[in-house]
Structure formats: C-alpha cells, structure tokens
Motif scaffolding. Structure first.
Motif, mmCIF file in Angstrom:
data_model
loop_
_atom_site.group_PDB
_atom_site.id
_atom_site.type_symbol
_atom_site.label_atom_id
_atom_site.label_comp_id
_atom_site.label_asym_id
_atom_site.label_seq_id
_atom_site.Cartn_x
_atom_site.Cartn_y
_atom_site.Cartn_z
ATOM 1 N N GLU A 260 0.891 -1.234 -0.013
ATOM 2 C CA GLU A 260 -0.089 0.025 0.037
ATOM 3 C C GLU A 260 0.796 1.341 0.040
ATOM 4 N N CYS A 261 1.982 1.161 0.706
ATOM 5 C CA CYS A 261 2.910 2.429 0.732
ATOM 6 C C CYS A 261 3.480 2.683 -0.530
ATOM 7 N N LEU A 262 3.851 1.597 -1.365
ATOM 8 C CA LEU A 262 4.181 1.607 -2.729
ATOM 9 C C LEU A 262 3.328 2.539 -3.535
ATOM 10 N N LEU A 263 1.955 2.087 -3.322
ATOM 11 C CA LEU A 263 1.020 2.490 -4.280
ATOM 12 C C LEU A 263 1.116 4.098 -3.941
ATOM 13 N N ARG A 264 0.996 4.489 -2.752
ATOM 14 C CA ARG A 264 1.190 5.764 -2.343
ATOM 15 C C ARG A 264 2.156 6.574 -2.676
ATOM 16 N N TRP A 265 3.265 6.107 -2.541
ATOM 17 C CA TRP A 265 4.541 6.841 -2.902
ATOM 18 C C TRP A 265 4.557 7.154 -4.473
ATOM 19 N N HIS A 266 4.072 6.270 -5.186
ATOM 20 C CA HIS A 266 4.068 6.065 -6.579
ATOM 21 C C HIS A 266 2.992 7.525 -7.005
ATOM 22 N N SER A 267 1.883 7.315 -6.364
ATOM 23 C CA SER A 267 0.799 8.271 -6.690
ATOM 24 C C SER A 267 1.160 9.465 -6.363
ATOM 25 N N GLU A 268 2.235 9.835 -5.420
ATOM 26 C CA GLU A 268 2.838 11.194 -4.908
ATOM 27 C C GLU A 268 3.970 11.750 -5.647
ATOM 28 N N GLY A 269 4.316 10.450 -6.757
ATOM 29 C CA GLY A 269 5.687 10.994 -7.495
ATOM 30 C C GLY A 269 6.942 10.788 -6.853
ATOM 31 N N THR A 270 6.738 10.161 -5.498
ATOM 32 C CA THR A 270 8.072 10.052 -4.789
ATOM 33 C C THR A 270 9.037 8.870 -5.470
ATOM 34 N N ILE A 271 8.397 7.756 -5.971
ATOM 35 C CA ILE A 271 8.969 6.844 -6.480
ATOM 36 C C ILE A 271 8.397 6.568 -8.109
ATOM 37 N N PRO A 272 9.446 6.079 -8.874
ATOM 38 C CA PRO A 272 8.645 5.609 -10.329
ATOM 39 C C PRO A 272 8.020 4.532 -10.149
ATOM 40 N N PRO A 273 7.476 4.000 -11.306
ATOM 41 C CA PRO A 273 7.083 2.609 -11.080
ATOM 42 C C PRO A 273 8.138 1.595 -10.509
ATOM 43 N N ALA A 274 7.389 0.404 -9.916
ATOM 44 C CA ALA A 274 8.307 -0.196 -8.937
ATOM 45 C C ALA A 274 7.891 -1.753 -8.949
ATOM 46 N N LEU A 275 8.700 -2.685 -8.922
ATOM 47 C CA LEU A 275 8.641 -3.889 -8.656
ATOM 48 C C LEU A 275 9.240 -4.610 -7.244
ATOM 49 N N ARG A 276 8.325 -5.386 -6.623
ATOM 50 C CA ARG A 276 8.888 -5.739 -5.109
ATOM 51 C C ARG A 276 8.762 -7.214 -5.337
ATOM 52 N N PHE A 277 9.877 -8.090 -4.724
ATOM 53 C CA PHE A 277 9.901 -9.457 -4.285
ATOM 54 C C PHE A 277 9.769 -9.627 -2.896
ATOM 55 N N TYR A 278 8.948 -10.317 -2.646
ATOM 56 C CA TYR A 278 8.927 -10.799 -0.990
ATOM 57 C C TYR A 278 8.405 -12.136 -0.654
ATOM 58 N N THR A 279 8.584 -12.446 0.525
ATOM 59 C CA THR A 279 8.204 -13.906 1.043
ATOM 60 C C THR A 279 7.412 -13.772 2.507
ATOM 61 N N TRP A 280 6.979 -14.618 3.242
ATOM 62 C CA TRP A 280 6.279 -14.438 4.324
ATOM 63 C C TRP A 280 6.641 -15.490 5.401
ATOM 64 N N THR A 281 7.012 -14.814 6.659
ATOM 65 C CA THR A 281 7.386 -15.320 7.906
ATOM 66 C C THR A 281 6.341 -14.906 9.060
ATOM 67 N N PRO A 282 5.454 -15.700 9.714
ATOM 68 C CA PRO A 282 5.225 -16.995 9.374
ATOM 69 C C PRO A 282 4.362 -16.997 7.920
ATOM 70 N N SER A 283 4.154 -18.243 7.492
ATOM 71 C CA SER A 283 3.120 -18.213 6.328
ATOM 72 C C SER A 283 1.823 -17.809 6.655
ATOM 73 N N ALA A 284 0.998 -17.518 5.622
ATOM 74 C CA ALA A 284 0.057 -16.538 6.180
ATOM 75 C C ALA A 284 -1.105 -16.984 5.082
ATOM 76 N N MET A 285 -2.242 -16.706 5.372
ATOM 77 C CA MET A 285 -3.610 -16.692 4.502
ATOM 78 C C MET A 285 -3.874 -15.449 4.226
ATOM 79 N N SER A 286 -3.959 -14.779 2.801
ATOM 80 C CA SER A 286 -4.562 -13.434 2.683
ATOM 81 C C SER A 286 -5.867 -13.704 2.012
ATOM 82 N N VAL A 287 -6.741 -13.017 2.217
ATOM 83 C CA VAL A 287 -8.071 -12.878 1.419
ATOM 84 C C VAL A 287 -8.230 -11.570 0.873
ATOM 85 N N GLY A 288 -9.211 -11.730 -0.308
ATOM 86 C CA GLY A 288 -9.556 -10.601 -1.040
ATOM 87 C C GLY A 288 -10.262 -9.332 -0.505
ATOM 88 N N TYR A 289 -10.283 -8.211 -0.711
ATOM 89 C CA TYR A 289 -10.855 -7.145 -0.381
ATOM 90 C C TYR A 289 -12.204 -7.280 0.070
#
Length: 279
Positions: free
Chosen positions: A24-53
C-alpha cells in the motif's frame, strides 16, 4: 535506446501485516511522485493466508485452523480469493494508470504486467502461457484462489500456476500475486470451511486437476534464489524495462511499520467487510 528504469526492492521475509502495508505504501509513494514504477519481491514469515478485499471470511475460512497451523491472516487491498502464502515467491507491481504501456481495462493491464511472470517461467524452462477462457467465465463460488478461472491467468498446460490480483487507487495500478514453488494441498484445504470431510476431500481432488506448481512440473527442488533470479530477468524482459535498486529511507520504513500496526494488524480491517480503503 535506453530502457525505462523501474525501482526494484526485495524485502525478503516479513509478517503478513508488514507485507500488505508495504504494497500500500508503494502505491501511495508512486501516486505522490516520490518513486517511479516499482517491482517488489517478498516472502512470508510465518506463512500466511490472505483474503481478497471483498471476500467473506465467516463460513468460508476456517480461522481456527489457520491459527492452529501457526499462520498469519490478513485481508489484501486487492480483490480475489484466499491464498496460502507458503513456499512461494510473491511479487507486487505499482505503475500509473496513465503509463503509456498500461491499457485502460483491468484485464488488458493484467495481461501486460503478467508478461513478466511468463518470461520468468520460461527462464526456468517451464512452458507456461496466458490462458484466455472461451466465452463467459464460470464462477464456482469457491473461496480458494487457485480454484477459480480468470482472464489471462498463468497456466502450465491446462493447470493454473500463479494467482494475481489488481486494484486501482489514486491513479495507480497495484498488482500483486503468488507464484507457488510447491504446495501442500492437505494443509491448504484444512484452512477452508466445508460442511463435511467428504465435501472437503472431493474439493481437494478436483483442485489437484486444476492447479500445479513449478516443482511439480519440473520434478525437482528449486531454491528461492533460483526463482528470484529467473523472475527478476523475466520482468525486465517481459516489461522491457531496466530494474534499479531501491532502498527505503528511515521515514518510509516507519510509514510501513505504522500502517502495518494500525491497519493490517487490526481485526476491524481483516475480518470486517465494511472497509474504508486506502487511508
């Protein structure tokens, strides 16, 4: 001709609240012009379940089993269905809706961004492709991400291999997704609510016919580093960009930490359907 430069950051492994706050912060920073388009890689500790909005939790997700497995639980800013983030590489992309490479429609923008995944799979000698369903999509009502068809999903053969979701806020596209290296179907289906064990086993059996992973296809183990390198190069080629390293300032890191604590760690956000979106 010089290629367009996008920021790249590999945040490695963090908990679910931090991971979603960072996107969400990446989205905000790009909308504000703070950063150019961006790609991020990441993993999860502990493993996690995410659900849709918009996804319903009660009656769909077996939250007690999620806790018993020691998994985190978080609601995403994007739509779609539940995903178990375990042995996988997760990616996120933020780019302006007005970017010349981005089509106006969600499905076509999804296709463009997913080219990065497609090239990543090919770098691992996996014959993946983008599927275009014929006719109207048949929604099954399943709560499981990899159990549902979608436009331009990443498939290996006729099996779904990656799950992605997208949202558009503040003039910015955020797309993130799960790229499974391997998957434990028994654990996955223990996290969903079914009326009986028989129904659960039937759903699991059908799921095995619809989804696959990189290790299952290749018949060998893959290291996370091998997968990261393949998809790093894949996104550069698939989006015709040059990735340059990005490091957060102390203030940006604090912004992520605060959002993780105040929003993505809260029951109000994670278990309620009455949300206010980006703060």
């Amino acid at each position: 001709m010089t290629k367009e430069q996008w920021y790249f950051i590999n945040t490695k492994s963090h908990d679910a609240a931090y991971n979603m706050a960072f996107d969400e912060c990446l989205l905000r920073w790009h909308s504000e012009g703070t950063i150019p388009p961006a790609l991020r890689f990441y993993t999860w500790t502990p493993s996690a379940m995410s659900v849709g909005y918009f996804q319903k939790v009660e009656g769909k997700i077996h939250t007690e089993n999620v806790r018993q497995h020691g998994f985190d639980f978080v609601r995403r800013l994007t739509g779609g269905r539940a995903v178990l983030h375990d042995h996988e590489l997760t990616y996120s992309v933020v780019v302006s809706e007005k970017h010349p490479k981005m089509p106006k429609t969600v499905t076509e923008a999804y296709r463009v961004i997913t080219n990065g995944l497609l090239e990543g799979y090919r770098n691992l000698d996996i014959e993946a492709d983008l599927a275009v369903p014929e006719g109207k999509l048949q929604q099954t009502g399943s709560a499981v991400c990899f159990d549902e068809p979608s436009w331009y999903e990443l498939v290996i053969g006729d099996k779904k291999a990656a799950g992605s979701a997208q949202t558009r806020k503040q003039g910015v596209i955020l797309q993130h997704g799960s790229v499974p290296i391997s998957m434990d179907d028994d654990v996955l289906f223990d996290l969903f609510a079914y009326p009986s064990d028989e129904v659960r086993e039937r759903a699991k059996s059908k799921f095995k016919e619809k989804a696959t992973t990189m290790e299952e296809y290749l018949g060998r183990k893959l290291s996370l580093e091998e997968v990261e390198e393949a998809f790093y190069k894949g996104f550069e080629k698939g989006l015709d960009i040059e990735l340059v390293p990005f490091e957060l300032t102390a203030e940006q890191e604090q912004e992520v930490q605060t959002l993780a604590k105040e929003k993505y760690s809260s029951d109000e956000w994670n278990f309620s359907l009455n949300k206010k979106g980006v703060k």
